[in-house]
Design a protein around this motif. Structure first.
Motif, PDB file in Angstrom:
ATOM      1  N   VAL A 159       0.844  -1.201   0.000  1.00  0.00           N
ATOM      2  CA  VAL A 159       0.000   0.000   0.000  1.00  0.00           C
ATOM      3  C   VAL A 159       0.880   1.251   0.000  1.00  0.00           C
ATOM      4  O   VAL A 159       0.640   2.195  -0.763  1.00  0.00           O
ATOM      5  N   GLN A 160       1.908   1.271   0.819  1.00  0.00           N
ATOM      6  CA  GLN A 160       2.782   2.445   0.880  1.00  0.00           C
ATOM      7  C   GLN A 160       3.515   2.666  -0.447  1.00  0.00           C
ATOM      8  O   GLN A 160       3.659   3.812  -0.888  1.00  0.00           O
ATOM      9  N   LEU A 161       3.959   1.601  -1.095  1.00  0.00           N
ATOM     10  CA  LEU A 161       4.582   1.729  -2.419  1.00  0.00           C
ATOM     11  C   LEU A 161       3.571   2.265  -3.416  1.00  0.00           C
ATOM     12  O   LEU A 161       3.866   3.194  -4.186  1.00  0.00           O
ATOM     13  N   TRP A 162       2.379   1.714  -3.402  1.00  0.00           N
ATOM     14  CA  TRP A 162       1.324   2.141  -4.326  1.00  0.00           C
ATOM     15  C   TRP A 162       0.980   3.618  -4.110  1.00  0.00           C
ATOM     16  O   TRP A 162       0.823   4.363  -5.077  1.00  0.00           O
ATOM     17  N   ILE A 163       0.884   4.034  -2.859  1.00  0.00           N
ATOM     18  CA  ILE A 163       0.619   5.452  -2.575  1.00  0.00           C
ATOM     19  C   ILE A 163       1.724   6.320  -3.168  1.00  0.00           C
ATOM     20  O   ILE A 163       1.449   7.338  -3.807  1.00  0.00           O
ATOM     21  N   SER A 164       2.980   5.929  -2.986  1.00  0.00           N
ATOM     22  CA  SER A 164       4.087   6.743  -3.506  1.00  0.00           C
ATOM     23  C   SER A 164       4.047   6.833  -5.034  1.00  0.00           C
ATOM     24  O   SER A 164       4.425   7.854  -5.606  1.00  0.00           O
ATOM     25  N   MET A 165       3.560   5.789  -5.695  1.00  0.00           N
ATOM     26  CA  MET A 165       3.488   5.779  -7.152  1.00  0.00           C
ATOM     27  C   MET A 165       2.320   6.604  -7.686  1.00  0.00           C
ATOM     28  O   MET A 165       2.363   7.084  -8.822  1.00  0.00           O
ATOM     29  N   HIS A 166       1.265   6.767  -6.886  1.00  0.00           N
ATOM     30  CA  HIS A 166       0.026   7.395  -7.369  1.00  0.00           C
ATOM     31  C   HIS A 166      -0.426   8.571  -6.500  1.00  0.00           C
ATOM     32  O   HIS A 166      -1.607   8.925  -6.492  1.00  0.00           O
ATOM     33  N   ARG A 167       0.498   9.184  -5.787  1.00  0.00           N
ATOM     34  CA  ARG A 167       0.138  10.237  -4.826  1.00  0.00           C
ATOM     35  C   ARG A 167      -0.673  11.368  -5.469  1.00  0.00           C
ATOM     36  O   ARG A 167      -1.684  11.805  -4.921  1.00  0.00           O
ATOM     37  N   GLU A 168      -0.240  11.863  -6.621  1.00  0.00           N
ATOM     38  CA  GLU A 168      -0.953  12.989  -7.257  1.00  0.00           C
ATOM     39  C   GLU A 168      -2.386  12.613  -7.621  1.00  0.00           C
ATOM     40  O   GLU A 168      -3.314  13.373  -7.368  1.00  0.00           O
ATOM     41  N   ALA A 169      -2.560  11.425  -8.202  1.00  0.00           N
ATOM     42  CA  ALA A 169      -3.904  10.976  -8.576  1.00  0.00           C
ATOM     43  C   ALA A 169      -4.762  10.745  -7.331  1.00  0.00           C
ATOM     44  O   ALA A 169      -5.959  11.049  -7.327  1.00  0.00           O
ATOM     45  N   LEU A 170      -4.154  10.217  -6.272  1.00  0.00           N
ATOM     46  CA  LEU A 170      -4.894  10.002  -5.027  1.00  0.00           C
ATOM     47  C   LEU A 170      -5.342  11.321  -4.403  1.00  0.00           C
ATOM     48  O   LEU A 170      -6.473  11.439  -3.927  1.00  0.00           O
ATOM     49  N   LEU A 171      -4.463  12.305  -4.412  1.00  0.00           N
ATOM     50  CA  LEU A 171      -4.849  13.612  -3.862  1.00  0.00           C
ATOM     51  C   LEU A 171      -5.940  14.263  -4.703  1.00  0.00           C
ATOM     52  O   LEU A 171      -6.855  14.895  -4.164  1.00  0.00           O
ATOM     53  N   ALA A 172      -5.878  14.095  -6.024  1.00  0.00           N
ATOM     54  CA  ALA A 172      -6.943  14.609  -6.889  1.00  0.00           C
ATOM     55  C   ALA A 172      -8.259  13.895  -6.577  1.00  0.00           C
ATOM     56  O   ALA A 172      -9.314  14.527  -6.484  1.00  0.00           O
ATOM     57  N   ASN A 173      -8.189  12.578  -6.392  1.00  0.00           N
ATOM     58  CA  ASN A 173      -9.391  11.819  -6.036  1.00  0.00           C
ATOM     59  C   ASN A 173      -9.926  12.244  -4.671  1.00  0.00           C
ATOM     60  O   ASN A 173     -11.126  12.303  -4.461  1.00  0.00           O
ATOM     61  N   TRP A 174      -9.022  12.508  -3.735  1.00  0.00           N
ATOM     62  CA  TRP A 174      -9.458  12.975  -2.412  1.00  0.00           C
ATOM     63  C   TRP A 174     -10.281  14.256  -2.553  1.00  0.00           C
ATOM     64  O   TRP A 174     -11.344  14.394  -1.960  1.00  0.00           O
ATOM     65  N   ASP A 175      -9.769  15.204  -3.349  1.00  0.00           N
ATOM     66  CA  ASP A 175     -10.480  16.466  -3.533  1.00  0.00           C
ATOM     67  C   ASP A 175     -11.856  16.231  -4.158  1.00  0.00           C
ATOM     68  O   ASP A 175     -12.835  16.859  -3.747  1.00  0.00           O
ATOM     69  N   LEU A 176     -11.930  15.334  -5.132  1.00  0.00           N
ATOM     70  CA  LEU A 176     -13.217  15.025  -5.752  1.00  0.00           C
ATOM     71  C   LEU A 176     -14.166  14.389  -4.735  1.00  0.00           C
ATOM     72  O   LEU A 176     -15.327  14.790  -4.630  1.00  0.00           O
ATOM     73  N   ALA A 177     -13.685  13.400  -3.997  1.00  0.00           N
ATOM     74  CA  ALA A 177     -14.525  12.716  -3.015  1.00  0.00           C
ATOM     75  C   ALA A 177     -14.976  13.681  -1.924  1.00  0.00           C
ATOM     76  O   ALA A 177     -16.136  13.660  -1.504  1.00  0.00           O
ATOM     77  N   TYR A 178     -14.059  14.539  -1.475  1.00  0.00           N
ATOM     78  CA  TYR A 178     -14.375  15.505  -0.427  1.00  0.00           C
ATOM     79  C   TYR A 178     -15.484  16.450  -0.876  1.00  0.00           C
ATOM     80  O   TYR A 178     -16.286  16.910  -0.074  1.00  0.00           O
ATOM     81  N   SER A 179     -15.546  16.696  -2.185  1.00  0.00           N
ATOM     82  CA  SER A 179     -16.581  17.559  -2.759  1.00  0.00           C
ATOM     83  C   SER A 179     -17.839  16.774  -3.110  1.00  0.00           C
ATOM     84  O   SER A 179     -18.791  17.342  -3.641  1.00  0.00           O
ATOM     85  N   GLY A 180     -17.812  15.451  -2.889  1.00  0.00           N
ATOM     86  CA  GLY A 180     -18.977  14.629  -3.194  1.00  0.00           C
ATOM     87  C   GLY A 180     -19.089  14.245  -4.653  1.00  0.00           C
ATOM     88  O   GLY A 180     -20.146  13.805  -5.099  1.00  0.00           O
ATOM     89  N   GLU A 181     -18.019  14.395  -5.395  1.00  0.00           N
ATOM     90  CA  GLU A 181     -18.033  14.073  -6.820  1.00  0.00           C
ATOM     91  C   GLU A 181     -17.402  12.708  -7.071  1.00  0.00           C
ATOM     92  O   GLU A 181     -16.556  12.260  -6.312  1.00  0.00           O
ATOM     93  N   PRO A 182     -17.828  12.041  -8.150  1.00  0.00           N
ATOM     94  CA  PRO A 182     -17.231  10.744  -8.472  1.00  0.00           C
ATOM     95  C   PRO A 182     -15.753  10.903  -8.820  1.00  0.00           C
ATOM     96  O   PRO A 182     -15.321  11.950  -9.302  1.00  0.00           O
ATOM     97  N   PHE A 183     -14.995   9.857  -8.561  1.00  0.00           N
ATOM     98  CA  PHE A 183     -13.568   9.918  -8.868  1.00  0.00           C
ATOM     99  C   PHE A 183     -13.162   8.720  -9.698  1.00  0.00           C
ATOM    100  O   PHE A 183     -13.961   7.821  -9.942  1.00  0.00           O
ATOM    101  N   LEU A 184     -11.919   8.724 -10.134  1.00  0.00           N
ATOM    102  CA  LEU A 184     -11.415   7.707 -11.056  1.00  0.00           C
ATOM    103  C   LEU A 184     -10.794   6.536 -10.314  1.00  0.00           C
ATOM    104  O   LEU A 184     -10.210   6.700  -9.242  1.00  0.00           O
ATOM    105  N   LYS A 185     -10.888   5.363 -10.923  1.00  0.00           N
ATOM    106  CA  LYS A 185     -10.176   4.198 -10.432  1.00  0.00           C
ATOM    107  C   LYS A 185      -8.692   4.402 -10.743  1.00  0.00           C
ATOM    108  O   LYS A 185      -8.325   5.044 -11.730  1.00  0.00           O
ATOM    109  N   ILE A 186      -7.830   3.872  -9.889  1.00  0.00           N
ATOM    110  CA  ILE A 186      -6.383   3.973 -10.082  1.00  0.00           C
ATOM    111  C   ILE A 186      -5.842   2.553 -10.203  1.00  0.00           C
ATOM    112  O   ILE A 186      -6.207   1.686  -9.410  1.00  0.00           O
TER     113      ILE A 186
END
Length: 87
Positions: A55-82
């Motif tokens: 999980v920690q390796l995966w987070i390091s590889m996809h941090r930008e996409a995860l943070l973008a998804n966090w912002d979408l989810a926090y706003s109640g919007e659908p997000f992308l699969k990674i």
């Protein structure tokens, strides 16, 4: 909680309208852990050591996409699969 990714039997989810800091939930073998997206640090819970490292390796590889998804989810919007880690 919607599923963001699945790999090696690890299910990754981000909860809509969840609290800060940006984090994700990882489930494996009936156990759950919460990881900080910004640092990859384990915040609470426990999953097997190998799953934690993946999980920690995966987070390091996809941090930008995860943070973008966090912002979408926090706003109640659908997000992308990674994509998961390749076996």
């Amino acid at each position: 909680m919607p599923i963001v990714s699945i790999f090696f039997g690890i299910v990754i989810r981000i909860n809509f309208y969840d609290h800060n800091p940006p984090h994700l939930h990882a489930e494996h073998g009936g156990r759950e852990a919460v990881f900080d997206i910004r640092t990859g640090a384990l915040m609470e819970g426990a999953i097997p050591r190998t799953a934690t490292r993946r999980v920690q390796l995966w987070i390091s590889m996809h941090r930008e996409a995860l943070l973008a998804n966090w912002d979408l989810a926090y706003s109640g919007e659908p997000f992308l699969k990674i994509p998961g880690l390749e076996p």
